[in-house]
Design a protein around this motif. Structure first.
Motif, PDB file in Angstrom:
ATOM      1  N   ARG A  24       0.849  -1.197   0.000  1.00 32.38           N
ATOM      2  CA  ARG A  24       0.000   0.000   0.000  1.00 32.38           C
ATOM      3  C   ARG A  24       0.881   1.242   0.000  1.00 32.38           C
ATOM      4  O   ARG A  24       2.053   1.190   0.341  1.00 32.38           O
ATOM      5  CB  ARG A  24      -0.860   0.034   1.257  1.00 32.38           C
ATOM      6  N   GLY A  25       0.295   2.366  -0.363  1.00 31.32           N
ATOM      7  CA  GLY A  25       1.040   3.611  -0.413  1.00 31.32           C
ATOM      8  C   GLY A  25       1.594   3.840  -1.808  1.00 31.32           C
ATOM      9  O   GLY A  25       1.068   3.331  -2.796  1.00 31.32           O
ATOM     10  N   VAL A  26       2.672   4.591  -1.880  1.00 29.58           N
ATOM     11  CA  VAL A  26       3.284   4.945  -3.158  1.00 29.58           C
ATOM     12  C   VAL A  26       4.569   4.149  -3.330  1.00 29.58           C
ATOM     13  O   VAL A  26       5.421   4.148  -2.449  1.00 29.58           O
ATOM     14  CB  VAL A  26       3.590   6.456  -3.219  1.00 29.58           C
ATOM     15  N   THR A  27       4.693   3.447  -4.455  1.00 27.18           N
ATOM     16  CA  THR A  27       5.909   2.692  -4.765  1.00 27.18           C
ATOM     17  C   THR A  27       6.410   3.126  -6.138  1.00 27.18           C
ATOM     18  O   THR A  27       5.648   3.154  -7.101  1.00 27.18           O
ATOM     19  CB  THR A  27       5.649   1.181  -4.787  1.00 27.18           C
ATOM     20  N   ILE A  28       7.678   3.466  -6.198  1.00 27.35           N
ATOM     21  CA  ILE A  28       8.330   3.807  -7.462  1.00 27.35           C
ATOM     22  C   ILE A  28       9.470   2.806  -7.636  1.00 27.35           C
ATOM     23  O   ILE A  28      10.341   2.697  -6.773  1.00 27.35           O
ATOM     24  CB  ILE A  28       8.890   5.242  -7.457  1.00 27.35           C
ATOM     25  N   GLU A  29       9.437   2.060  -8.731  1.00 31.93           N
ATOM     26  CA  GLU A  29      10.482   1.086  -9.023  1.00 31.93           C
ATOM     27  C   GLU A  29      11.210   1.550 -10.269  1.00 31.93           C
ATOM     28  O   GLU A  29      10.586   1.806 -11.300  1.00 31.93           O
ATOM     29  CB  GLU A  29       9.867  -0.288  -9.261  1.00 31.93           C
ATOM     30  N   VAL A  30      12.530   1.680 -10.168  1.00 36.58           N
ATOM     31  CA  VAL A  30      13.340   2.101 -11.309  1.00 36.58           C
ATOM     32  C   VAL A  30      14.307   0.979 -11.655  1.00 36.58           C
ATOM     33  O   VAL A  30      15.066   0.522 -10.806  1.00 36.58           O
ATOM     34  CB  VAL A  30      14.121   3.406 -11.008  1.00 36.58           C
ATOM     35  N   ASN A  31      14.254   0.534 -12.920  1.00 33.65           N
ATOM     36  CA  ASN A  31      15.144  -0.509 -13.435  1.00 33.65           C
ATOM     37  C   ASN A  31      16.081   0.143 -14.444  1.00 33.65           C
ATOM     38  O   ASN A  31      15.626   0.673 -15.460  1.00 33.65           O
ATOM     39  CB  ASN A  31      14.330  -1.606 -14.141  1.00 33.65           C
ATOM     40  N   ASN A  32      17.369   0.091 -14.173  1.00 37.03           N
ATOM     41  CA  ASN A  32      18.342   0.668 -15.108  1.00 37.03           C
ATOM     42  C   ASN A  32      18.752  -0.405 -16.110  1.00 37.03           C
ATOM     43  O   ASN A  32      19.608  -1.244 -15.837  1.00 37.03           O
ATOM     44  CB  ASN A  32      19.559   1.210 -14.369  1.00 37.03           C
ATOM     45  N   MET A  33      18.136  -0.380 -17.289  1.00 36.40           N
ATOM     46  CA  MET A  33      18.428  -1.349 -18.338  1.00 36.40           C
ATOM     47  C   MET A  33      19.439  -0.790 -19.343  1.00 36.40           C
ATOM     48  O   MET A  33      19.702  -1.419 -20.359  1.00 36.40           O
ATOM     49  CB  MET A  33      17.132  -1.740 -19.043  1.00 36.40           C
ATOM     50  N   SER A  34      19.943   0.390 -19.055  1.00 33.83           N
ATOM     51  CA  SER A  34      20.927   0.998 -19.952  1.00 33.83           C
ATOM     52  C   SER A  34      22.319   0.517 -19.570  1.00 33.83           C
ATOM     53  O   SER A  34      22.496  -0.211 -18.603  1.00 33.83           O
ATOM     54  CB  SER A  34      20.862   2.529 -19.836  1.00 33.83           C
ATOM     55  N   ASN A  35      23.313   0.979 -20.313  1.00 31.24           N
ATOM     56  CA  ASN A  35      24.697   0.634 -19.989  1.00 31.24           C
ATOM     57  C   ASN A  35      25.411   1.817 -19.339  1.00 31.24           C
ATOM     58  O   ASN A  35      26.632   1.883 -19.343  1.00 31.24           O
ATOM     59  CB  ASN A  35      25.446   0.149 -21.235  1.00 31.24           C
ATOM     60  N   GLN A  36      24.623   2.754 -18.780  1.00 27.13           N
ATOM     61  CA  GLN A  36      25.182   3.948 -18.155  1.00 27.13           C
ATOM     62  C   GLN A  36      24.637   4.104 -16.737  1.00 27.13           C
ATOM     63  O   GLN A  36      23.531   3.665 -16.436  1.00 27.13           O
ATOM     64  CB  GLN A  36      24.787   5.195 -18.969  1.00 27.13           C
TER      65      GLN A  36
END
Length: 160
Positions: free
Chosen positions: A44-56
């Motif tokens: 519950r609440g706010v979830t931000i998921e960031v996946n770095n699929m770049s090479n930088q």
């Protein structure tokens, strides 16, 4: 004697019915999650998921609500890494609140992107999933994002 047994039977049935209604109310209030299946695993609440699929390595990413209320910051996310920011939706005091991503590009200018829109205050669950594909020569992120704003699913959308 027979009427006494009938009264006890009726009282028992009524008691079982009321207890069932109470338990169903407790379940709906605290445990029922009507979000789409792919978002049920998020709290519950706010979830931000960031996946770095770049090479930088990614620059500092700041997440804010409409009135400059800070949700969180991600610093130096390396290639292949994933990170989640989680928070309460209690900071959302008004209806019509947006969630923004901002970061600095190469010339020092700030880039601001709107990621989600909350129709009412204190939503039960908001999820934003960002898959960063790359960073262009100007420092702009190229990413795909999708999510759920406790009202409807959105995305995936590509931002370049």
């Amino acid at each position: 004697m027979k009427s006494h047994k009938i009264i006890i039977l009726i009282m028992s049935v009524i008691s079982i019915f009321l207890i069932s209604i109470f338990l169903m109310f407790i379940y709906l209030l605290f445990f029922y999650d009507d979000s789409p299946d792919e978002y049920k695993k998020y709290d519950r609440g706010v979830t931000i998921e960031v996946n770095n699929m770049s090479n930088q390595t990614l620059p500092e990413l700041n997440f804010l609500y409409t009135d400059d209320i800070k949700v969180g910051t991600i610093k130096d996310l390396k290639p292949g890494e994933t990170i989640k920011l989680s928070g309460s939706s209690k900071e959302i005091k008004f209806s019509d609140v947006s969630l923004y991503l901002n970061y600095c590009i190469n010339n020092g200018e700030k880039k601001v992107d709107s990621l989600a829109y909350m129709y009412y205050k204190k939503p039960y669950k908001v999820v934003v999933i960002i898959n960063v594909i790359g960073i262009d020569q100007n420092g702009l992120l190229e990413y795909e994002w999708k999510g759920y704003n406790d009202w409807s699913k959105f995305g995936p959308e590509i931002m370049k």
